[in-house]
Write a protein that holds these residues in place. Structure first.
Motif, PDB file in Angstrom:
ATOM      1  N   GLU A  14       0.516  -1.044   0.044  1.00  0.00           N
ATOM      2  CA  GLU A  14      -0.193   0.054   0.135  1.00  0.00           C
ATOM      3  C   GLU A  14       1.031   0.996  -0.168  1.00  0.00           C
ATOM      4  OE1 GLU A  14      -3.708   2.053   2.525  1.00  0.00           O
ATOM      5  OE2 GLU A  14      -2.804   0.432   2.870  1.00  0.00           O
ATOM      6  N   ASN A  15       1.546   1.275   0.522  1.00  0.00           N
ATOM      7  CA  ASN A  15       2.518   2.913   1.083  1.00  0.00           C
ATOM      8  C   ASN A  15       3.175   2.779   0.045  1.00  0.00           C
ATOM      9  OD1 ASN A  15       4.790   0.935   1.737  1.00  0.00           O
ATOM     10  ND2 ASN A  15       4.865   1.706   3.670  1.00  0.00           N
ATOM     11  N   ASP A  20      -2.396  10.557  -4.469  1.00  0.00           N
ATOM     12  CA  ASP A  20      -3.155  11.713  -3.522  1.00  0.00           C
ATOM     13  C   ASP A  20      -2.511  12.701  -4.528  1.00  0.00           C
ATOM     14  OD1 ASP A  20      -0.479  10.462  -2.856  1.00  0.00           O
ATOM     15  OD2 ASP A  20       0.019  13.158  -2.502  1.00  0.00           O
ATOM     16  N   ALA A  21      -2.983  14.075  -4.334  1.00  0.00           N
ATOM     17  CA  ALA A  21      -2.706  15.034  -5.363  1.00  0.00           C
ATOM     18  C   ALA A  21      -1.238  15.596  -5.919  1.00  0.00           C
ATOM     19  CB  ALA A  21      -3.966  16.408  -5.298  1.00  0.00           C
ATOM     20  N   TYR A  27       5.199  13.873  -8.998  1.00  0.00           N
ATOM     21  CA  TYR A  27       5.790  12.835  -9.282  1.00  0.00           C
ATOM     22  C   TYR A  27       5.685  12.547 -11.544  1.00  0.00           C
ATOM     23  CZ  TYR A  27       8.361  10.955  -5.996  1.00  0.00           C
ATOM     24  OH  TYR A  27       8.974  11.010  -4.564  1.00  0.00           O
ATOM     25  N   GLY A  28       4.224  14.317 -11.483  1.00  0.00           N
ATOM     26  CA  GLY A  28       3.711  13.751 -13.275  1.00  0.00           C
ATOM     27  C   GLY A  28       4.418  14.630 -13.807  1.00  0.00           C
ATOM     28  N   LEU A  29       5.920  15.797 -13.136  1.00  0.00           N
ATOM     29  CA  LEU A  29       5.813  16.495 -13.769  1.00  0.00           C
ATOM     30  C   LEU A  29       7.632  16.329 -14.037  1.00  0.00           C
ATOM     31  CD1 LEU A  29       4.516  18.973 -15.589  1.00  0.00           C
ATOM     32  CD2 LEU A  29       4.904  20.424 -13.152  1.00  0.00           C
ATOM     33  N   ASP A  30       8.754  17.184 -15.018  1.00  0.00           N
ATOM     34  CA  ASP A  30       9.868  17.798 -14.787  1.00  0.00           C
ATOM     35  C   ASP A  30       9.691  18.635 -14.549  1.00  0.00           C
ATOM     36  OD1 ASP A  30       9.458  17.969 -17.602  1.00  0.00           O
ATOM     37  OD2 ASP A  30      10.942  16.207 -18.230  1.00  0.00           O
ATOM     38  N   TRP A  31      11.414  18.770 -14.734  1.00  0.00           N
ATOM     39  CA  TRP A  31      12.118  20.571 -14.447  1.00  0.00           C
ATOM     40  C   TRP A  31      11.724  21.768 -15.903  1.00  0.00           C
ATOM     41  CZ3 TRP A  31      16.973  22.028 -12.806  1.00  0.00           C
ATOM     42  CH2 TRP A  31      17.632  21.248 -11.862  1.00  0.00           C
ATOM     43  N   PRO A  39      -1.079  12.299 -13.587  1.00  0.00           N
ATOM     44  CA  PRO A  39      -0.788  10.618 -14.236  1.00  0.00           C
ATOM     45  C   PRO A  39      -1.870  10.275 -13.413  1.00  0.00           C
ATOM     46  CG  PRO A  39       0.817  11.863 -12.163  1.00  0.00           C
ATOM     47  CD  PRO A  39      -0.025  13.009 -12.689  1.00  0.00           C
ATOM     48  N   SER A  40      -2.500   9.207 -13.231  1.00  0.00           N
ATOM     49  CA  SER A  40      -3.250   8.494 -12.242  1.00  0.00           C
ATOM     50  C   SER A  40      -2.432   7.498 -11.693  1.00  0.00           C
ATOM     51  CB  SER A  40      -4.157   7.087 -13.589  1.00  0.00           C
ATOM     52  OG  SER A  40      -3.536   6.337 -13.822  1.00  0.00           O
ATOM     53  N   ALA A  41      -1.406   7.226 -11.190  1.00  0.00           N
ATOM     54  CA  ALA A  41      -0.752   6.215  -9.810  1.00  0.00           C
ATOM     55  C   ALA A  41       0.931   6.575 -10.214  1.00  0.00           C
ATOM     56  CB  ALA A  41      -1.480   5.232  -9.141  1.00  0.00           C
ATOM     57  N   VAL A  42       1.508   6.910  -8.819  1.00  0.00           N
ATOM     58  CA  VAL A  42       2.789   6.784  -8.912  1.00  0.00           C
ATOM     59  C   VAL A  42       3.245   5.445  -7.912  1.00  0.00           C
ATOM     60  CG1 VAL A  42       5.475   8.482  -8.123  1.00  0.00           C
ATOM     61  CG2 VAL A  42       2.855   9.626  -8.293  1.00  0.00           C
TER      62      VAL A  42
END
Ligand SMILES: O=C(O)CC[C@@H](O)C(=O)O
Ligand SMILES: [Zn+2]
Length: 461
Positions: A14-15, A20-21, A27-31, A39-42
């Protein structure tokens, strides 16, 4: 959405699945700052087997996966904008199996560049691929983009330091490539296909990296150069005269942004339109004396008007900051980035023509020049005027990009020297790659990732 989370939680606990937003945004973005993360999940795998299980699941589910390292990329190669699952390598940071005879070591993809550099130093060695984002960038990403940086002139690109590679292909197969061998004449070297593939063929999960002997007394010389043309004359003089470990340049505008942050001092009494920073090993006084005599020749020829040489490691670091801090210091201005290269001998003519285009097309925009000019690599950053909406700014920059890329094509150069293609430069790939080449690239992608799962939409148009 909940299904995806539940299914992923059966693969990882789970962890190690986050939806979460904050995590999705982070994690959905770089520089690169031109995309909206969605994204839907990380997920945070801990082993090669877990990565392979995620890829097999994504193939069944037909869900895109985006690899995520330190997310310091500048071409949107690691952004997730369409409900993909981000696979972060943050929990795969082990360094193991150091071999002092071969000077090789095994790393997991999430090892941070500085971590490997520190490991090498602890063993009296050196990992020479270096750049300002060393404290965050991860080896998996460096390998995926074949990262270059500030020492390429002496040590080459990341590719030159990868002796073996473990990858999970887009089909979920685990390949262990080259096993650290120096000689291996058994056909296609798939390792090199994955290096620089920007995670479009599969995930890089680990590598066997080569280390170098430590350089001796790295010394920095900073020169004030009045004319654009003088930069390449200075390059030729020094490069013919002594072994260099770096040859960089930047403009007064670039320096101005660094100085405005208040961490550095102006290096010379008077401002100069351009500056050249070069670095060399100086195990004895002879090397520094040689550098001085070359500097004298450069001033006699009028190519340089002032110079300063580092007297200590700290002073060398301080001089490096004038160059290395540029990128970060202009970030608040939402720069539109061009990272272009030509062969070094074509660089002077290319720079002259580029200068004319930029002056003509961007009379009102601030354009910041700097880069690894010893490799023929220029970073051209166009800064957004404060009052201009981002979309209008981007449209205007894209219009001028056509001109710039036409010129790059005319000089047989590259539209991306070291930052990669990602989403940002994908639609311009045709300026540097032929239609036939791109067809072969698409065919290769199809072999390794038939369902288009891995880093969808990046690199290959
Ligand atoms: O921000 C840039 O354009 C360049 C970043 C990096 O490649 C550098 O050389 O500092
Ligand atoms: Zn660079």
């Amino acid at each position: 959405m909940t299904d995806i989370r539940t299914e992923l939680m059966t693969l990882l606990n789970e962890n190690r699945v986050r939806t979460d937003a904050d995590s999705l945004g982070q994690y959905g973005l770089d520089w690169t700052r031109f995309h909206t993360p969605a994204p839907s999940a990380v997920v945070f795998p801990r082993s090669v087997d877990e990565v392979a299980a995620i890829v097999r699941w994504a193939n069944q589910r037909k869900i895109g996966l985006v690899p995520s390292g330190g997310r310091t990329g500048l071409s949107a190669g690691a952004v997730a904008t369409q409900g993909e699952v981000v696979v972060s390598f943050d929990l795969m940071r082990a360094i193991s199996d150091f071999d002092p005879v071969e000077r090789t070591v095994t790393i997991e993809a999430g090892v941070v560049t500085e971590q490997l550099q520190g490991f090498a130093a602890e063993h009296g060695l050196y990992y020479p691929v270096d750049f300002a984002s060393r404290g965050s960038s991860q080896l998996g990403g460096n390998i995926s983009t074949n990262a270059g940086g500030i020492k390429v002139i002496r040590y080459g690109l990341t590719r030159d330091w990868v002796m073996g590679l473990t990858v999970v292909t887009g089909q979920g197969d685990v390949l262990r490539l080259n096993n650290g061998l120096v000689k291996n004449a058994t056909g296609y070297d798939l390792r090199h296909l994955f290096i620089g593939a920007e995670g479009t063929l599969g995930f890089i999960v680990g590598a066997r990296m080569r280390l170098a002997r430590q350089p001796r007394n790295l010394t920095v010389l900073l020169l004030a150069v009045p004319e654009l043309d003088g930069i390449m004359s200075v390059f030729r003089l020094f490069n013919d005269g002594m072994p260099l470990t770096a040859f960089e340049f930047f403009s007064e505008q670039a320096l101005g942004h660094v100085l405005a942050r208040g961490h550095s001092q102006r290096p010379f009494e008077s401002a100069s339109p351009y500056y050249v920073l070069l670095e060399f090993e100086a195990p004895t006084d002879a090397e520094t004396e040689l550098a001085f005599s070359l500097f004298e020749k450069a001033t006699e020829a009028g190519w340089a008007v002032d110079g300063i040489v580092s007297q200590s490691e700290q002073q060398a670091k301080d001089l490096w900051r004038l160059r290395e801090d540029i990128s970060e210091s202009i970030t608040p201005r939402r720069p539109y980035k061009n990272d272009i290269s030509v062969t070094v001998s074509k660089a002077p003519a290319f720079m002259r023509e580029l200068d004319a285009i930029l002056a003509r097309e961007y009379p009102d925009f601030e354009v910041v020049w700097f880069g690894h000019i010893g490799d023929g690599n220029l970073h051209i950053n166009v800064l957004k005027p404060e009052d201009m909406p981002i979309d209008a700014f981007k449209r205007e920059c894209e219009r001028v990009s056509q001109w710039v890329f036409e010129l790059v094509k005319k000089f047989d150069g590259s539209i991306s020297a070291e930052h990669g293609v990602g989403l940002l430069k994908r639609d311009y790939l045709g300026y540097s790659r032929s239609a036939e080449e791109m067809a072969y690239m698409r065919a290769i992608k199809q072999v390794f990732d038939p369902n288009g799962i891995i880093n969808p939409g990046k690199l290959v148009p």
